[in-house]
Write a protein that holds these residues in place. Structure first.
Motif, PDB file in Angstrom:
ATOM      1  N   LEU A   7      -6.106  18.277  63.905  1.00 55.46           N
ATOM      2  CA  LEU A   7      -6.597  19.640  64.132  1.00 55.46           C
ATOM      3  C   LEU A   7      -7.382  19.738  65.437  1.00 55.46           C
ATOM      4  O   LEU A   7      -7.273  20.731  66.167  1.00 55.46           O
ATOM      5  CB  LEU A   7      -7.459  20.088  62.956  1.00 55.46           C
ATOM      6  N   ALA A   8      -8.172  18.706  65.731  1.00 52.29           N
ATOM      7  CA  ALA A   8      -8.931  18.700  66.987  1.00 52.29           C
ATOM      8  C   ALA A   8      -7.999  18.657  68.187  1.00 52.29           C
ATOM      9  O   ALA A   8      -8.211  19.359  69.190  1.00 52.29           O
ATOM     10  CB  ALA A   8      -9.890  17.505  67.003  1.00 52.29           C
ATOM     11  N   ASP A   9      -6.938  17.846  68.105  1.00 52.35           N
ATOM     12  CA  ASP A   9      -5.975  17.762  69.208  1.00 52.35           C
ATOM     13  C   ASP A   9      -5.231  19.078  69.403  1.00 52.35           C
ATOM     14  O   ASP A   9      -5.036  19.535  70.537  1.00 52.35           O
ATOM     15  CB  ASP A   9      -4.970  16.640  68.941  1.00 52.35           C
ATOM     16  N   LEU A  10      -4.823  19.701  68.289  1.00 52.38           N
ATOM     17  CA  LEU A  10      -4.085  20.963  68.377  1.00 52.38           C
ATOM     18  C   LEU A  10      -4.952  22.078  68.943  1.00 52.38           C
ATOM     19  O   LEU A  10      -4.473  22.949  69.676  1.00 52.38           O
ATOM     20  CB  LEU A  10      -3.569  21.361  66.996  1.00 52.38           C
ATOM     21  N   LYS A  11      -6.230  22.056  68.596  1.00 55.86           N
ATOM     22  CA  LYS A  11      -7.150  23.072  69.102  1.00 55.86           C
ATOM     23  C   LYS A  11      -7.202  23.038  70.623  1.00 55.86           C
ATOM     24  O   LYS A  11      -7.166  24.073  71.294  1.00 55.86           O
ATOM     25  CB  LYS A  11      -8.538  22.845  68.516  1.00 55.86           C
ATOM     26  N   GLY A  12      -7.265  21.826  71.188  1.00 58.85           N
ATOM     27  CA  GLY A  12      -7.279  21.704  72.637  1.00 58.85           C
ATOM     28  C   GLY A  12      -5.944  22.018  73.270  1.00 58.85           C
ATOM     29  O   GLY A  12      -5.884  22.648  74.335  1.00 58.85           O
ATOM     30  N   GLU A  13      -4.853  21.609  72.618  1.00 58.68           N
ATOM     31  CA  GLU A  13      -3.517  21.809  73.175  1.00 58.68           C
ATOM     32  C   GLU A  13      -3.106  23.274  73.198  1.00 58.68           C
ATOM     33  O   GLU A  13      -2.519  23.753  74.177  1.00 58.68           O
ATOM     34  CB  GLU A  13      -2.500  21.004  72.358  1.00 58.68           C
ATOM     35  N   TYR A  14      -3.428  24.009  72.136  1.00 55.29           N
ATOM     36  CA  TYR A  14      -2.974  25.390  72.021  1.00 55.29           C
ATOM     37  C   TYR A  14      -4.090  26.418  72.214  1.00 55.29           C
ATOM     38  O   TYR A  14      -3.839  27.622  72.114  1.00 55.29           O
ATOM     39  CB  TYR A  14      -2.330  25.613  70.649  1.00 55.29           C
ATOM     40  N   GLY A  15      -5.310  25.967  72.458  1.00 55.88           N
ATOM     41  CA  GLY A  15      -6.428  26.903  72.641  1.00 55.88           C
ATOM     42  C   GLY A  15      -6.733  27.708  71.400  1.00 55.88           C
ATOM     43  O   GLY A  15      -6.940  28.921  71.462  1.00 55.88           O
ATOM     44  N   LEU A  16      -6.790  27.036  70.258  1.00 56.89           N
ATOM     45  CA  LEU A  16      -6.943  27.718  68.978  1.00 56.89           C
ATOM     46  C   LEU A  16      -8.404  27.986  68.644  1.00 56.89           C
ATOM     47  O   LEU A  16      -9.319  27.333  69.149  1.00 56.89           O
ATOM     48  CB  LEU A  16      -6.319  26.874  67.864  1.00 56.89           C
ATOM     49  N   THR A  17      -8.593  28.951  67.754  1.00 61.40           N
ATOM     50  CA  THR A  17      -9.894  29.244  67.150  1.00 61.40           C
ATOM     51  C   THR A  17      -9.767  28.985  65.657  1.00 61.40           C
ATOM     52  O   THR A  17      -8.794  29.397  65.032  1.00 61.40           O
ATOM     53  CB  THR A  17     -10.294  30.712  67.389  1.00 61.40           C
ATOM     54  N   TYR A  18     -10.742  28.276  65.078  1.00 62.98           N
ATOM     55  CA  TYR A  18     -10.673  27.905  63.669  1.00 62.98           C
ATOM     56  C   TYR A  18     -11.784  28.557  62.862  1.00 62.98           C
ATOM     57  O   TYR A  18     -12.932  28.648  63.305  1.00 62.98           O
ATOM     58  CB  TYR A  18     -10.826  26.386  63.498  1.00 62.98           C
ATOM     59  N   LEU A  19     -11.435  28.990  61.637  1.00 66.86           N
ATOM     60  CA  LEU A  19     -12.409  29.267  60.586  1.00 66.86           C
ATOM     61  C   LEU A  19     -12.183  28.209  59.528  1.00 66.86           C
ATOM     62  O   LEU A  19     -11.125  28.166  58.893  1.00 66.86           O
ATOM     63  CB  LEU A  19     -12.228  30.666  59.999  1.00 66.86           C
ATOM     64  N   PHE A  20     -13.165  27.332  59.367  1.00 72.12           N
ATOM     65  CA  PHE A  20     -13.011  26.125  58.559  1.00 72.12           C
ATOM     66  C   PHE A  20     -13.832  26.260  57.285  1.00 72.12           C
ATOM     67  O   PHE A  20     -15.062  26.231  57.311  1.00 72.12           O
ATOM     68  CB  PHE A  20     -13.476  24.921  59.376  1.00 72.12           C
ATOM     69  N   ILE A  21     -13.143  26.416  56.152  1.00 76.21           N
ATOM     70  CA  ILE A  21     -13.800  26.568  54.850  1.00 76.21           C
ATOM     71  C   ILE A  21     -13.785  25.224  54.141  1.00 76.21           C
ATOM     72  O   ILE A  21     -12.740  24.582  54.026  1.00 76.21           O
ATOM     73  CB  ILE A  21     -13.067  27.620  53.995  1.00 76.21           C
ATOM     74  N   SER A  22     -14.950  24.783  53.676  1.00 80.24           N
ATOM     75  CA  SER A  22     -14.992  23.478  53.025  1.00 80.24           C
ATOM     76  C   SER A  22     -16.232  23.339  52.144  1.00 80.24           C
ATOM     77  O   SER A  22     -17.265  23.963  52.391  1.00 80.24           O
ATOM     78  CB  SER A  22     -14.987  22.362  54.070  1.00 80.24           C
ATOM     79  N   HIS A  23     -16.092  22.487  51.103  1.00 84.92           N
ATOM     80  CA  HIS A  23     -17.240  22.089  50.295  1.00 84.92           C
ATOM     81  C   HIS A  23     -17.907  20.839  50.865  1.00 84.92           C
ATOM     82  O   HIS A  23     -19.049  20.536  50.529  1.00 84.92           O
ATOM     83  CB  HIS A  23     -16.809  21.781  48.851  1.00 84.92           C
ATOM     84  N   ASP A  24     -17.181  20.107  51.700  1.00 83.72           N
ATOM     85  CA  ASP A  24     -17.658  18.831  52.211  1.00 83.72           C
ATOM     86  C   ASP A  24     -18.546  19.075  53.427  1.00 83.72           C
ATOM     87  O   ASP A  24     -18.068  19.325  54.534  1.00 83.72           O
ATOM     88  CB  ASP A  24     -16.464  17.946  52.590  1.00 83.72           C
ATOM     89  N   LEU A  25     -19.849  19.004  53.229  1.00 84.31           N
ATOM     90  CA  LEU A  25     -20.781  19.325  54.304  1.00 84.31           C
ATOM     91  C   LEU A  25     -20.705  18.321  55.449  1.00 84.31           C
ATOM     92  O   LEU A  25     -20.934  18.679  56.610  1.00 84.31           O
ATOM     93  CB  LEU A  25     -22.203  19.387  53.754  1.00 84.31           C
ATOM     94  N   ALA A  26     -20.392  17.063  55.144  1.00 80.84           N
ATOM     95  CA  ALA A  26     -20.274  16.061  56.201  1.00 80.84           C
ATOM     96  C   ALA A  26     -19.119  16.397  57.131  1.00 80.84           C
ATOM     97  O   ALA A  26     -19.233  16.279  58.363  1.00 80.84           O
ATOM     98  CB  ALA A  26     -20.087  14.673  55.590  1.00 80.84           C
ATOM     99  N   VAL A  27     -18.002  16.833  56.563  1.00 79.28           N
ATOM    100  CA  VAL A  27     -16.854  17.234  57.375  1.00 79.28           C
ATOM    101  C   VAL A  27     -17.194  18.465  58.206  1.00 79.28           C
ATOM    102  O   VAL A  27     -16.900  18.532  59.401  1.00 79.28           O
ATOM    103  CB  VAL A  27     -15.628  17.498  56.477  1.00 79.28           C
TER     104      VAL A  27
END
Length: 320
Positions: free
Chosen positions: A194-214
């Motif tokens: 996901l980190a690589d794709l964000k840089g490659e395609y210039g993406l914006t993420y909304l990341f929903i998670s229960h895992d606070l460390a992630v």
């Protein structure tokens, strides 16, 4: 600052006890009016307990649920919920359960072709070239295209789900618990992807998670939801290092940490508020050790407490 996404007073209420004739017995406000700005290229984390409204909010963003009030703006343009194609071309959803999100009756090629054909009207040769490009980006072999979803592991299926979202050529991805159903080693692979794709395609993420460390590791900012409302918003490092809202600290203390004994931060008889009969004032006051009479009489807003880049809906923030 270039805005990728803006939520303007976005809210959702569900009828409860609906009858064949007449009005429903009651209503549950799953999401209170939310106003948020998300910058282009940012990863905004959305955290909170189960039932706090995270997935309901996410589904409104991609047009799977129609909001009761408010609207969504992408790059300054308000999107009409009556036209799903507008959502599909600009924002896509990556589901929590990768296997069940894929149609078991269709091959991966058919699944991948659907957004290219319906949203962009690509011809067969264009579709095949685009699919090969996307599969290469998510590190999947082209031979997988003629298989069915049940033939893949959870990690492979999630890569296919991400590839399907990329096929629509959207600039914003809503990631709903994208690694919670995966083994820890596979989680790291998907997060790196996901980190690589964000840089490659210039993406914006909304990341929903229960895992606070992630969330802390991958997100730029954090929005903390409680009982359908945003109760804290700020940079990830600030929110986890020095939370303003007591609920945010409760979440952090509830997360298991290697080497630390598992202890409950609350008494075992603690109950969540009743959505059909919500408490007056601050919804968290029945669980908050800092609550006062003012908390029962007034509803705090996100602007009530501020500290640098942080905001919190609390009359007695932890900085006091």
């Amino acid at each position: 600052m270039t805005l990728a996404l803006r939520l303007v007073d976005l809210a959702k209420t569900f009828p409860v006890g609906k009858r064949l004739f007449g009005k429903p017995k009651g209503k549950v406000r799953a999401v209170h009016p939310v106003t948020l700005d998300v910058e282009r290229g940012e990863t905004l984390g959305i955290v909170g307990e189960s039932g706090c409204g995270k997935s309901t909010l996410a589904r409104m963003l991609v047009g799977l649920l129609e909001p009761t009030q408010g609207h969504v703006e992408i790059e300054g343009a308000a999107l009409d919920t009556a036209d799903p194609a507008l959502f599909g071309k600009r924002i896509q959803y990556v589901f929590q359960d990768p296997i069940s999100s894929l149609n078991p009756r269709k091959t991966i090629r058919q699944i991948m072709e659907a957004p290219l054909r319906r949203l962009h009207g690509m011809k067969a040769t264009e579709r095949q070239a685009r699919i090969r490009e996307i599969f290469d980006s998510v590190n999947l072999r082209e031979e997988f295209l003629d298989r069915y979803p049940h033939e893949f592991s959870g990690g492979q299926a999630q890569r296919i789900g991400i590839a399907r979202a990329l096929a629509a050529q959207a600039s914003i991805l809503v990631l709903d618990e994208p690694v919670s159903a995966l083994d820890v080693s596979v989680q790291a692979q998907v997060l790196n992807l996901l980190a690589d794709l964000k840089g490659e395609y210039g993406l914006t993420y909304l990341f929903i998670s229960h895992d606070l460390a992630v969330v802390e590791a991958v997100c730029d900012r954090i929005a903390v939801l409680y009982f359908g409302a945003v109760v804290e918003l700020g940079r990830a490092e600030d929110v986890f290092r020095a939370p303003l809202h007591p609920y945010t600290r409760l979440l952090a203390e509830s997360a298991p940490v290697v080497g630390r004994p598992l202890t409950a931060p609350e008494a075992k008889e603690t109950e969540l508020p009743d959505p059909l009969n919500p408490p007056s004032g601050c919804a968290f006051r029945t669980r908050c050790p800092r609550a006062t009479e003012r908390c029962a009489a007034e509803v705090p807003t996100l602007e009530t407490a501020k500290s640098n880049h942080q905001k919190a809906a609390c009359f007695h923030p932890l900085s006091d």
